[in-house]
Motif scaffolding. Structure first.
Motif, mmCIF file in Angstrom:
data_model
loop_
_atom_site.group_PDB
_atom_site.id
_atom_site.type_symbol
_atom_site.label_atom_id
_atom_site.label_comp_id
_atom_site.label_asym_id
_atom_site.label_seq_id
_atom_site.Cartn_x
_atom_site.Cartn_y
_atom_site.Cartn_z
ATOM 1 N N LEU A 20 35.294 83.715 56.962
ATOM 2 C CA LEU A 20 34.794 85.226 57.469
ATOM 3 C C LEU A 20 33.766 84.753 58.616
ATOM 4 C CD1 LEU A 20 33.712 86.896 54.191
ATOM 5 C CD2 LEU A 20 35.663 87.329 55.934
ATOM 6 N N LEU A 21 33.083 83.869 58.855
ATOM 7 C CA LEU A 21 32.321 83.508 59.762
ATOM 8 C C LEU A 21 32.933 83.007 61.086
ATOM 9 C CD1 LEU A 21 29.635 81.069 58.119
ATOM 10 C CD2 LEU A 21 29.182 83.154 59.449
ATOM 11 N N ARG A 22 34.169 82.167 60.892
ATOM 12 C CA ARG A 22 34.980 81.887 61.845
ATOM 13 C C ARG A 22 35.830 83.100 62.489
ATOM 14 N NH1 ARG A 22 38.121 79.001 58.993
ATOM 15 N NH2 ARG A 22 36.934 76.988 59.805
ATOM 16 N N ARG A 23 35.964 84.012 61.762
ATOM 17 C CA ARG A 23 36.709 85.332 62.202
ATOM 18 C C ARG A 23 35.578 86.089 63.274
ATOM 19 N NH1 ARG A 23 39.007 88.730 57.790
ATOM 20 N NH2 ARG A 23 39.750 86.504 57.202
ATOM 21 N N ARG A 24 34.635 86.236 62.619
ATOM 22 C CA ARG A 24 33.500 86.947 63.410
ATOM 23 C C ARG A 24 33.096 86.311 64.876
ATOM 24 N NH1 ARG A 24 29.882 90.353 60.390
ATOM 25 N NH2 ARG A 24 27.952 89.708 61.454
ATOM 26 N N GLU A 25 33.099 84.876 64.550
ATOM 27 C CA GLU A 25 32.830 84.283 66.000
ATOM 28 C C GLU A 25 33.834 84.303 66.993
ATOM 29 O OE1 GLU A 25 29.894 81.655 66.894
ATOM 30 O OE2 GLU A 25 29.313 83.554 65.980
#
Length: 374
Positions: A20-25
Motif C-alpha cells: 500500500l505504501l508503494r502504491r501511494r508513493e
C-alpha cells in the motif's frame, strides 16, 4: 534502577502494508480509509511487539511512513518540484565498483521545494498521534516516543529550488515544523528529532565544504532547531544523529569529536549517537575528555543496524558499562544505531533478525544494570 532500552524509530512493516505504501508513493490510487485502517492495526501490533520484547521506550515503528524524512512532502505545500536522486557520498566515490552494486530505495520520491512551505494536511500528524495513543492504551506501554524530521534533515533530502538561500529554507522549515514538534510533546510523548544532517551531511550534501565550513552549517542547523523547539521542555526531547544507515566504507565520516560541542548546544536533553558500527564504536572515548552537561542523557547505539549479525548480550552490556562509567549510569539509555527499516521497502536487516537483535539489547541492558547497580 536499570538501564532503559529503546530504539531509533523505524521497524519492519508488514508486506501488505508495504504494498500500500508503494502504491501511494508511486502515485497510484488507494482506498484511503482502508489504508488508514491497516496503518492503525500495524501500529497496534508493533507497539504490542515492542512491549512483549521488553523494550522500555516504544513508538509506532513509523508504520505509516515511507521513510523518516520525506514523509512531510505529502503534508506540506511547496514540494511539487521534480524528484531528485540521492547525492552520492564521498566515501562511495572512492569505491565506485561497490557503489554500483548498492541498492537504492525502490519507490522513494524526493521532490524539490518549488514554492512556499505551509501545512496542507496537519491532520496526518494528528492521526499519527491518535494511532499511537490508542496502541499505547491497549498495550499498557508506559514510556513512548515519536519521531519527527529536523529542518536540516528535511532540507537534505528535499532540495531547495524556491527560497533565496539555504539559511532562508532552513528557517522556513523550522517555522512550519515547530507545530508538529509541539503537538507530539503535548500528546505526552517524548519527541525524537531526526538529525542525520549534523553528521551524515558532511559526507554527502556538504562534502564540498571544509570541516570549519561544515561546522558552521551544522551550528546554524542546531540554532534553527532550537528556535523550533524553544518552548518545549528539554527533558521531553532527544536528538538523533547518524552517519548514514547503510553498509559502506564510511571512511569519510566526520568524527564525533569534531561535532560534539555543536551537538551539545541543542536543547533536547537526550543525544542519540551511533556507537556500535565499526566506524564509530570507539567513540565512547570522546566522553573521557568531553563532560556531559548537567541534564543531558546519552543514548548510544549498541546494535549495528546495517548487519545481520546478532550482537551478544555481553557485548551490549560492555558497551553500556563503558558509557555509564564515563557519564553516569543514570544518564545512559540503550538503543540501536539507527532504524531497522529507515526506508520502508529496503530494510538491510532481516525483520526476524531485527527483533532478535532487539532482544539481545534487552538482555544486555539487564546484564549491564546488574553490574552498575550491584
Amino acid at each position: 534502577m536499570k538501564i532503559l532500552t529503546t530504539h531509533i524509530g523505524s521497524l519492519p512493516r508488514p508486506d501488505d502494508l508495504l504494498a500500500l505504501l508503494r502504491r501511494r508513493e508511486e502515485g497510484g490510487a488507494t482506498d484511503s480509509p482502508a489504508f488508514e485502517a491497516r496503518v492503525r492495526l500495524a501500529v497496534e501490533d508493533i507497539v504490542r511487539r515492542q512491549v512483549t520484547a521488553g523494550l522500555d521506550v516504544v513508538n509506532d515503528g513509523e508504520q505509516g511512513r515511507p521513510d523518516y524524512s520525506t514523509y512531510i512532502k505529502d503534508r506540506l505545500t511547496g514540494f511539487e518540484g521534480e524528484s531528485m536522486p540521492p547525492i552520492m557520498g564521498a566515501d562511495m566515490k572512492d569505491f565506485p565498483e561497490f557503489a554500483a552494486r548498492r541498492q537504492t530505495p525502490a519507490f522513494e520520491r524526493r521532490p524539490t521545494c518549488s514554492g512556499p512551505i505551509a501545512w496542507r494536511d496537519f491532520g496526518a500528524v494528528e492521526t499519527d498521534i491518535e494511532n499511537l495513543r490508542r496502541a499505547v492504551e491497549k498495550s499498557g506501554a508506559e514510556r513512548v516516543f515519536m519521531t519527527a524530521v529536523s529542518p536540516g534533515q528535511a532540507a537534505r533530502f528535499l532540495v531547495n529550488r524556491y527560497y533565496p538561500s539555504h539559511e532562508a529554507y532552513i528557517a522556513a522549515l523550522a517555522d512550519v515544523l515547530k507545530r508538529e514538534y509541539a503537538a507530539i510533546v503535548r500528546a505526552g510523548f517524548l519527541l525524537q528529532l531526526d538529525c542525520p544532517d549534523l553528521a551524515s551531511g558532511r559526507n554527502n550534501q556538504f562534502q564540498h565544504l571544509t570541516l570549519p565550513e561544515f561546522q558552521k552549517v551544522a551550528a546554524m542547523h542546531v540554532e534553527a532547531l532550537n528556535h523550533a523547539v524553544a518552548g518545549l521542555p528539554p527533558e521531553r526531547m532527544r536528538l538523533h544523529i547518524c552517519w548514514g544507515n547503510y553498509e559502506g566504507p564510511h571512511h569519510r565520516d566526520v568524527p564525533l569529536r569534531d561535532i560534539i560541542a555543536i551537538l551539545l548546544t541543542a536543547r533536547p536533553a537526550g543525544l542519540s549517537v551511533e556507537a556500535a558500527n565499526p566506524r564509530h564504536a570507539h567513540e565512547w572515548s570522546v566522553f573521557e575528555e568531553v563532560r556531559l552537561p548537567e541534564g543531558k542523557v546519552i543514548v548510544p547505539g549498541v546494535l549495528d543496524t546495517t548487519t545481520n549479525f546478532i550482537e551478544h548480550p555481553e557485548l551490549v552490556a560492555q558497551r553500556l558499562v563503558q558509557y555509564a562509567r564515563l557519564v553516569g549510569r543514570e544518564n545512559v539509555v540503550a538503543s540501536a544505531d539507527c532504524g531497522f527499516a529507515t526506508f520502508a521497502d529496503n530494510p538491510t536487516v532481516d525483520p526476524k533478525i531485527a527483533w532478535a537483535k532487539l532482544g539481545a539489547m534487552v538482555e544486555g541492558a539487564r546484564l549491564a544494570s546488574r553490574t552498575l547497580w550491584k
